[in-house]
Design a protein around this motif. Structure first.
Motif, short mmCIF file in Angstrom:
data_model
loop_
_atom_site.label_atom_id
_atom_site.label_comp_id
_atom_site.label_asym_id
_atom_site.label_seq_id
_atom_site.Cartn_x
_atom_site.Cartn_y
_atom_site.Cartn_z
N GLN A 187 4.84 -44.69 -23.82
CA GLN A 187 5.82 -45.53 -23.13
C GLN A 187 6.80 -44.68 -22.32
O GLN A 187 7.19 -45.04 -21.20
N LYS A 188 7.23 -43.55 -22.89
CA LYS A 188 8.16 -42.67 -22.17
C LYS A 188 7.51 -42.11 -20.90
O LYS A 188 8.15 -42.03 -19.85
N ALA A 189 6.23 -41.77 -20.99
CA ALA A 189 5.52 -41.28 -19.80
C ALA A 189 5.37 -42.41 -18.77
O ALA A 189 5.52 -42.18 -17.56
N ARG A 190 5.13 -43.63 -19.26
CA ARG A 190 5.00 -44.78 -18.35
C ARG A 190 6.31 -44.99 -17.57
O ARG A 190 6.30 -45.18 -16.35
N VAL A 191 7.45 -44.92 -18.27
CA VAL A 191 8.75 -45.10 -17.60
C VAL A 191 9.00 -43.97 -16.60
O VAL A 191 9.51 -44.20 -15.50
#
Lengths: 84, 198
Positions: free
Chosen positions: B137-141
């Motif tokens: 999720q952090k990479a997606r953001v």
């Protein structure tokens, strides 16, 4: 793991290491006939071991599953488990 | 054992140099939510992952992250290889240029060097898989933030592909977590650490 499977994995390991070593040398000696001849010899050996393993035992890579109905990539022990 | 295939997982062809985009996107190489940290996180978590299928997922996603690292490297390279000195001088990329010219070096957008302190391998399947879901999720953001900063469709296209992969990986890690908890005591998942308690 049966002795036939162990033998094939060992053949793959030996041929692949020879190809790694020859590849490093050939990267900077592109047209050396003796090294090229050895490379072709081990390439055939690796191909034979690879095909036999993929057909008869677990797949070598996740692109090599030959079983038409079951995903066999995750069935066997992983190499770091110390069993192969 | 790994071998290399002479291809990118998704093609990269960028004509227009852009130092600002390069400065932002290099964070996905060496930043806190980047592809290098992702790959090292998953590949190193495999040894203590007791479920053989989940260890397979960590192997496969950890390997795909190496391919993503290469895509980011290709993007940064194509954004910087034809920069003029005038473009460099007018951009915050000048600080990076001093130390690395246009070499591709793993750092965050802020200039912070890559560090394994950005990820964890705790040796507990629930803790590690929960970290992996958060990491995706952090990479997606981070990719969403890059897309806010970059207009060139030639750059946005491979970035959008990488963003989509984060969502797929998040989904797969969620399934891995459910697989692990299904084998534990449903009244107390935390009674033991299956990677340590025999």
């Amino acid at each position: 793991m049966c002795s036939e499977e162990m033998k094939l994995w060992n053949e793959l390991r030996v041929a692949s290491f020879a190809l790694v070593e020859l590849g490093l040398y050939l990267d900077t000696h592109c047209e050396e006939p003796a090294a090229m001849a050895l490379y072709q010899q081990y390439r055939v050996q690796r191909q034979n071991a690879l095909e036999a393993l993929n057909l008869r035992y677990g797949p070598v890579t996740p692109f090599d599953v030959t079983n038409p109905t079951k995903w066999t990539w995750t069935c066997d022990p992983w190499p770091w488990e110390g069993e192969v | 054992m790994w071998t290399y295939e002479r291809r990118l997982e998704y093609p990269v062809k960028i004509c227009k140099p852009d130092p600002n985009a390069a400065q932002a996107i290099i964070s996905q190489l060496g930043g806190p939510n980047g592809e290098l940290g992702a790959s090292l996180r998953y590949l190193n978590q495999r040894y203590t992952m007791t479920d053989r299928n989940v260890a397979g997922t960590l192997t496969d996603i950890g390997t795909e992250e190496l391919a993503h690292m290469e895509i980011i490297g290709a993007i940064v390279h194509q954004l910087t290889r034809n920069l003029s000195m005038d473009q460099i001088e007018k951009s915050p990329f000048a600080a990076y240029f001093v130390d690395h010219t246009v070499g591709v070096w793993p750092s965050a957008a802020s200039g912070m060097p890559f560090s394994s302190a950005t990820f964890q391998c705790l040796g507990d399947p629930i803790a590690d898989l929960t970290e992996d879901m958060a990491a995706e999720q952090k990479a997606r953001v981070t990719y969403d933030n890059i897309l806010r900063l970059v207009d060139d469709p030639e750059v946005r296209d491979p970035i959008k592909f990488l963003r989509e992969r984060e969502i797929v990986h998040f989904q797969r890690f969620g399934e891995c977590l459910r697989r692990v908890t299904a084998c534990l005591d449903s009244k107390n998942f935390y009674a033991i650490n299956p990677s340590f308690d025999k």
